[in-house]
Design a protein around this motif. Structure first.
Motif, PDB file in Angstrom:
ATOM      1  N   THR A  67       0.851  -1.192   0.000  1.00 36.99           N
ATOM      2  CA  THR A  67       0.000   0.000   0.000  1.00 36.99           C
ATOM      3  C   THR A  67       0.880   1.233   0.000  1.00 36.99           C
ATOM      4  N   GLN A  68       0.831   2.005  -1.068  1.00 40.05           N
ATOM      5  CA  GLN A  68       1.635   3.217  -1.161  1.00 40.05           C
ATOM      6  C   GLN A  68       0.874   4.423  -0.616  1.00 40.05           C
ATOM      7  N   ILE A  69       1.622   5.316   0.020  1.00 38.15           N
ATOM      8  CA  ILE A  69       1.052   6.549   0.555  1.00 38.15           C
ATOM      9  C   ILE A  69       1.257   7.653  -0.472  1.00 38.15           C
ATOM     10  N   PRO A  70       0.176   8.252  -0.990  1.00 41.82           N
ATOM     11  CA  PRO A  70       0.329   9.319  -1.985  1.00 41.82           C
ATOM     12  C   PRO A  70       0.753  10.639  -1.336  1.00 41.82           C
ATOM     13  N   VAL A  71       1.899  11.174  -1.775  1.00 42.10           N
ATOM     14  CA  VAL A  71       2.453  12.410  -1.217  1.00 42.10           C
ATOM     15  C   VAL A  71       2.792  13.358  -2.353  1.00 42.10           C
ATOM     16  N   VAL A 125       7.590   2.979  -0.619  1.00 40.68           N
ATOM     17  CA  VAL A 125       6.467   3.133   0.309  1.00 40.68           C
ATOM     18  C   VAL A 125       5.512   4.231  -0.155  1.00 40.68           C
ATOM     19  N   PHE A 126       6.022   5.175  -0.969  1.00 46.09           N
ATOM     20  CA  PHE A 126       5.234   6.348  -1.326  1.00 46.09           C
ATOM     21  C   PHE A 126       4.965   6.421  -2.830  1.00 46.09           C
ATOM     22  N   LYS A 127       3.795   6.921  -3.159  1.00 50.66           N
ATOM     23  CA  LYS A 127       3.478   7.325  -4.525  1.00 50.66           C
ATOM     24  C   LYS A 127       3.685   8.826  -4.565  1.00 50.66           C
ATOM     25  N   VAL A 128       4.762   9.262  -5.194  1.00 52.66           N
ATOM     26  CA  VAL A 128       5.121  10.674  -5.175  1.00 52.66           C
ATOM     27  C   VAL A 128       4.424  11.406  -6.311  1.00 52.66           C
ATOM     28  N   ILE A 129       3.727  12.470  -5.948  1.00 51.96           N
ATOM     29  CA  ILE A 129       2.991  13.291  -6.905  1.00 51.96           C
ATOM     30  C   ILE A 129       3.695  14.639  -7.039  1.00 51.96           C
ATOM     31  N   ASP A 130       3.981  15.030  -8.260  1.00 50.29           N
ATOM     32  CA  ASP A 130       4.623  16.323  -8.489  1.00 50.29           C
ATOM     33  C   ASP A 130       3.579  17.423  -8.321  1.00 50.29           C
ATOM     34  N   ALA A 131       3.815  18.335  -7.401  1.00 48.96           N
ATOM     35  CA  ALA A 131       2.865  19.426  -7.170  1.00 48.96           C
ATOM     36  C   ALA A 131       2.833  20.415  -8.328  1.00 48.96           C
ATOM     37  N   ARG A 132       3.813  20.340  -9.236  1.00 48.91           N
ATOM     38  CA  ARG A 132       3.880  21.166 -10.451  1.00 48.91           C
ATOM     39  C   ARG A 132       3.950  22.668 -10.166  1.00 48.91           C
ATOM     40  N   GLN A 133       4.450  23.002  -8.993  1.00 50.64           N
ATOM     41  CA  GLN A 133       4.605  24.409  -8.654  1.00 50.64           C
ATOM     42  C   GLN A 133       5.523  24.533  -7.451  1.00 50.64           C
TER      43      GLN A 133
END
Length: 424
Positions: free
Chosen positions: A34-38, A66-74
């Motif tokens: 289970t990945q944690i989206p950050v 462990v993490f699903k890394v999301i680019d905040a794009r800013q």
């Protein structure tokens, strides 16, 4: 003169702080169950620093699996007002923001905040003034904080590893004992020579590494001080001196010595005094490892006819056998909490990395073609040596077997990994 230099070129003091020739590349495969989206935003004004803080944080979190890394794009400053609901709608459970500014004395002020998008609350924050050379370390520390706040387990991104790099040359090789960040960056050569170096072992406080060198045409155990650059001989007894490992409190080391004929395990004080024989079998006993509480050792012995792992008290007594499956079981390593045994087992002609829950005895096969395992200080990962395609490299696997990494260099082979402790 040239021949003399080739036969003995160990000047660790001079080589401390000298970068190794090639950085380690990291390839990632697999993720945790289970990945944690950050979401990780670029830090405001981070271009003023020599290292891009947010990129290092993203790479650390991704590498953990462990993490699903999301680019905040800013770019988002730690002082900015953020619409956490919008980030929650984008799938992020947490948001990382921060800023970097140059101080008048040349240092950099690094600030960061970790926000919970679900509870609309702040989880953590840090503010540190660091030198230019420590901006990368600061990024690792922030990643550690994120890992711990979101998983409850201490992060290992700011820890260090050591390994031996074998550089091919005409007619002979050179050997480097290398210390690097856990991601393989910031390599530093701690010792160098034309003869083999092997079995590096970190002291519990992370300031020293014990290792074995053949520079004097026989195995001798040395201790290298990584802070001062000074080196001392720990054991140069008659015969072979090998397999040093530190006790958890850092006051003693266990060694394998052949001074009595067959190789046996001895305990010695950190200054080389008080040598005491521990095992007294008629067979070979070697590769000692202390238990988590320092009251027992695990070791390899052929007393049952083949190499198997045994356990006994540090005060002596009768050993008990631990491994029973597999033709050969070697290289025992104990997790920092003392609950898990990792080792190399030969089964069906293949050397594989296994882990055993010591309470239940349940085994799990983690990797094939493995040697020389080493636990991360939080016990969640195991680094090991792997030989694929004719070259030696390092690999990392999570203790549940789901996450795997491969570390390699463009030049030379790397082997003999040892994961350093948490730094105080």
């Amino acid at each position: 003169m040239k021949k003399k230099l080739h036969s003995l070129l160990f000047s660790a003091t001079l080589l401390m702080g000298v970068a190794a020739h090639a950085q380690v590349r990291v390839e990632i495969a697999g993720v945790s169950g289970t990945q944690i989206p950050v979401a990780v935003a670029a830090f405001a004004d981070e271009s003023v620093a020599p290292d891009q803080i947010s990129s290092i944080i993203r790479a650390d979190l991704e590498r953990s699996g462990v993490f699903k890394v999301i680019d905040a794009r800013q770019a988002i400053s730690d002082s900015a007002s953020v619409d956490l609901g919008a980030f929650k709608a984008s799938g992020a459970d947490a948001l990382v923001v921060g800023s970097v500014s140059r101080m008048p004395d040349g240092r950099f002020q690094v600030r960061y905040k970790l926000m919970d998008t679900v509870k609309q609350a702040q989880l953590s924050q840090l503010s540190d003034a660091v030198s230019a050379r420590n901006t990368r370390l600061e990024a690792h520390r922030i990643a550690d904080d994120i890992y711990e706040k979101l998983t409850g387990v201490r992060g290992i991104f700011s820890t260090r590893i050591s390994y031996v790099k074998v550089n091919p040359g005409r007619g002979n090789h050179s050997y480097e004992l290398v210390v690097a960040d856990a991601d393989g960056e910031n390599e530093q050569v701690a010792a160098y020579g034309r003869e083999s170096i092997f079995s590096p072992s970190w002291s519990p406080d992370g300031t020293k590494v014990a290792y074995v060198s053949l520079e004097k045409q026989k195995p001798i155990v040395y201790v290298q001080n990584l802070v001062t650059g000074q080196r001392q001989i720990l054991s140069n007894e008659k015969g072979n001196n090998s397999a040093p490992v530190w006790s958890p409190d850092g006051t003693k080391l266990a060694l394998s010595l052949s001074k009595t004929g067959n190789t046996q395990i001895f305990i010695v004080n950190v200054d080389g005094s008080g040598l005491r024989r521990l095992t007294n079998g008629a067979d070979i006993d070697t590769e000692a490892q202390f238990s988590g509480d320092g009251q027992s050792i695990y070791f390899v012995s052929n007393r049952s006819g083949g190499a198997q792992i045994y356990k006994m008290s540090v005060n002596g007594g009768q050993p008990t056998r631990v491994t029973f499956n597999g033709r050969e079981n070697i290289s025992p390593r104990i997790s920092p909490d003392g609950k898990t045994l990792a080792w190399i087992s030969q089964r069906d002609g293949v050397y594989c990395l296994y882990a055993m829950d010591l309470a239940s005895g349940q085994e799990q096969r983690l990797a094939e073609g493995a040697t020389e395992p080493s636990f991360s200080p939080n016990g969640k990962y195991i680094m090991y040596a792997n030989k694929g395609g004719g070259r030696a490299s390092l690999a990392v696997v999570s203790v549940d077997g789901r996450v795997k990494q491969r570390l390699s260099t463009q030049a030379g082979n790397i082997k003999e990994p040892s994961w350093g402790p948490f730094m105080k």
